[in-house]
Design a protein around this motif. Sequence first.
Motif, PDB file in Angstrom:
ATOM      1  N   SER A  83       0.729  -1.297  -0.043  1.00  0.00           N
ATOM      2  CA  SER A  83      -0.205   0.024  -0.128  1.00  0.00           C
ATOM      3  C   SER A  83       1.337   1.536  -0.002  1.00  0.00           C
ATOM      4  N   ALA A  84       1.576   1.381   0.591  1.00  0.00           N
ATOM      5  CA  ALA A  84       2.989   2.213   0.870  1.00  0.00           C
ATOM      6  C   ALA A  84       3.324   2.773  -0.253  1.00  0.00           C
ATOM      7  N   ILE A  85       4.144   1.705  -1.307  1.00  0.00           N
ATOM      8  CA  ILE A  85       4.768   1.830  -1.951  1.00  0.00           C
ATOM      9  C   ILE A  85       4.331   1.899  -3.525  1.00  0.00           C
TER      10      ILE A  85
ATOM     11  N   PHE B  34      -7.919  10.490  -8.605  1.00  0.00           N
ATOM     12  CA  PHE B  34      -6.710  11.182  -9.485  1.00  0.00           C
ATOM     13  C   PHE B  34      -5.528   9.741  -9.500  1.00  0.00           C
ATOM     14  N   TYR B  35      -5.308   9.034  -8.521  1.00  0.00           N
ATOM     15  CA  TYR B  35      -4.067   8.577  -8.963  1.00  0.00           C
ATOM     16  C   TYR B  35      -4.355   7.656 -10.183  1.00  0.00           C
ATOM     17  N   SER B  36      -5.861   6.834 -10.569  1.00  0.00           N
ATOM     18  CA  SER B  36      -5.608   6.338 -11.584  1.00  0.00           C
ATOM     19  C   SER B  36      -4.942   7.122 -12.817  1.00  0.00           C
TER      20      SER B  36
ATOM     21  N   PHE C 253       3.139  12.086   4.460  1.00  0.00           N
ATOM     22  CA  PHE C 253       1.965  11.164   4.283  1.00  0.00           C
ATOM     23  C   PHE C 253       1.238  10.279   3.365  1.00  0.00           C
ATOM     24  N   PHE C 254       1.559  10.825   2.061  1.00  0.00           N
ATOM     25  CA  PHE C 254       0.971  10.335   1.123  1.00  0.00           C
ATOM     26  C   PHE C 254       1.522   9.010   1.214  1.00  0.00           C
ATOM     27  N   ALA C 255       3.059   9.473   0.730  1.00  0.00           N
ATOM     28  CA  ALA C 255       3.636   8.485   1.135  1.00  0.00           C
ATOM     29  C   ALA C 255       3.426   6.453   1.470  1.00  0.00           C
TER      30      ALA C 255
HETATM   31  N1  PHE Z   1       1.224   5.574   0.009  1.00  0.00           N
HETATM   32  C1  PHE Z   1       0.677   4.951  -2.233  1.00  0.00           C
HETATM   33  C2  PHE Z   1       1.492   5.351  -2.540  1.00  0.00           C
HETATM   34  O1  PHE Z   1       2.643   6.173  -2.138  1.00  0.00           O
HETATM   35  C3  PHE Z   1      -0.409   6.226  -1.972  1.00  0.00           C
HETATM   36  C4  PHE Z   1      -1.939   5.861  -0.395  1.00  0.00           C
HETATM   37  C5  PHE Z   1      -2.407   6.544  -0.231  1.00  0.00           C
HETATM   38  C6  PHE Z   1      -2.701   4.268  -0.692  1.00  0.00           C
HETATM   39  C7  PHE Z   1      -3.261   6.755   0.794  1.00  0.00           C
HETATM   40  C8  PHE Z   1      -2.822   3.980   0.603  1.00  0.00           C
HETATM   41  C9  PHE Z   1      -3.301   5.156   1.102  1.00  0.00           C
HETATM   42  O2  PHE Z   1       1.182   5.466  -4.140  1.00  0.00           O
END
Ligand code: PHE
Length: 442
Positions: free
Chosen positions: A20-22, A102-104, A223-225
């Motif tokens: 999830s994080a990476i 927006f990730y998509s 936070f995002f990463a």
């Molecule tokens: N951490 C993920 C990334 O870096 C994005 C993410 C944020 C995933 C919050 C789940 C929850 O790509």
Amino acid sequence: MSKQSQWKTSTGFILASAGSAIGLGAMWKFPYMAGLYGGGAFLLMFLIFTILIGLPLLVMEFTVGKIGRTYTTEIYGKLTNRKWLNIIGWNGNIAVFVLFGFYSVIGGWIIIYISIVLMQLLHVLPQSLSDIHFESIISNPVYTVLGQFIFISITCAIVMLGVEKGLEKASKVMIPLLFIFLLVVVGKALSLEGAMEGVKYLLEPRISEITMESMLFALGQSFFALSLGTTGMITYASYAPKAMTIKSSALTIVIMNIFISILAGLAIFPALKAFGYQPQEGPGLLFKVLPLVFEKMQFGTLFYVIFLILFLFAALTSSISLLELNVSNLTQNDNSKRLKVSIWVSIAVFIISVPAMLSFSALSHFTFGAGTIFDNMDYLVSNILMPLGALATTLVVGQLLDRQQLKQGFGADRFKLFYPWYVLVKYVLPLIILLVFVLQLI
Ligand code: PHE
């Protein structure tokens, strides 16, 4: 995610939370943010925030999940006997919903690039990576809508069928491979003429370039990463076995994230200087620069396709966690509803992803607040909802939860870390997050 609850060892939990994080955060977002906000100055702030704020917050989220053991729109009420605090869980749901939107778009770009480079490899298209023009690709709504539709569909299929475990197992191979590929790209980028200028740009901390704004974005990046403040990490911890080791898992994830972010920076900035690009390219940075580096390599097209597939894999293990959070909360872990809910949430995500995508073409001039619609969605999530979720959780943990219970959740404590961690979470971190948060409003 009741399947997840069957995790017998910590490995499943670590793989899922690292997955999830990476993702796009370290590889795509970090370099472009660093390019916008001062290179080395940004890296320095990002490191400080990730280690001093991100790591203890990650440990906090894991601890909450471990002692709460239910889905996150219920966990806050359950732990505090105050139902209304479940609103923090809902904040997380909204955050990941918009984030997935927006990730998509970026996931879709990766898919388009894979198709183009594959066609080059098969000689359907002329074989030159430098012929791939980012601008003309992203300004074509047919490609981009199709790309993000495929990205969302793959994510939906995985979550719908509940087969995340297979993917998580595969990440044992895929993530180290991605690491190796990144190292190779870094090696090539560093050998380009003028590369050192890029290295200097990334590693030299020019303190004078630190501004309130860049600080806010660096915090948002941390936070995002680390997927913080969305309660996603709480969810994973709530399904893990009781004996799991919270601190070492959190530390592993933080270190991997920092490494990948720096490697991505070292792959991009030297090449950027060598090819005469500006650091302020924005979200397209990685997509513009990397093909040029691969082009300089032997078997570059083949390597680039493999790299893109690994990159897509990393993005998918993150996007499934985004969708999974909504699905597990909306179904309240009732698996009979999983299929329907996954599809409906995905359709809704697809709908909000279209204006995000159009921010790079038809709606690129439509700007307000933080910039385009895409920029505003990212700002809302990374700089407002995530910090807010994390702040609220520190308040719950520091003010309402029983210290003894927390200590148990925190687990074996050979190095006597509980008290310093507790003081940080109770007194220091809420103040820092609040400060950065309030300053941005001024
Ligand atoms: N951490 C993920 C990334 O870096 C994005 C993410 C944020 C995933 C919050 C789940 C929850 O790509």
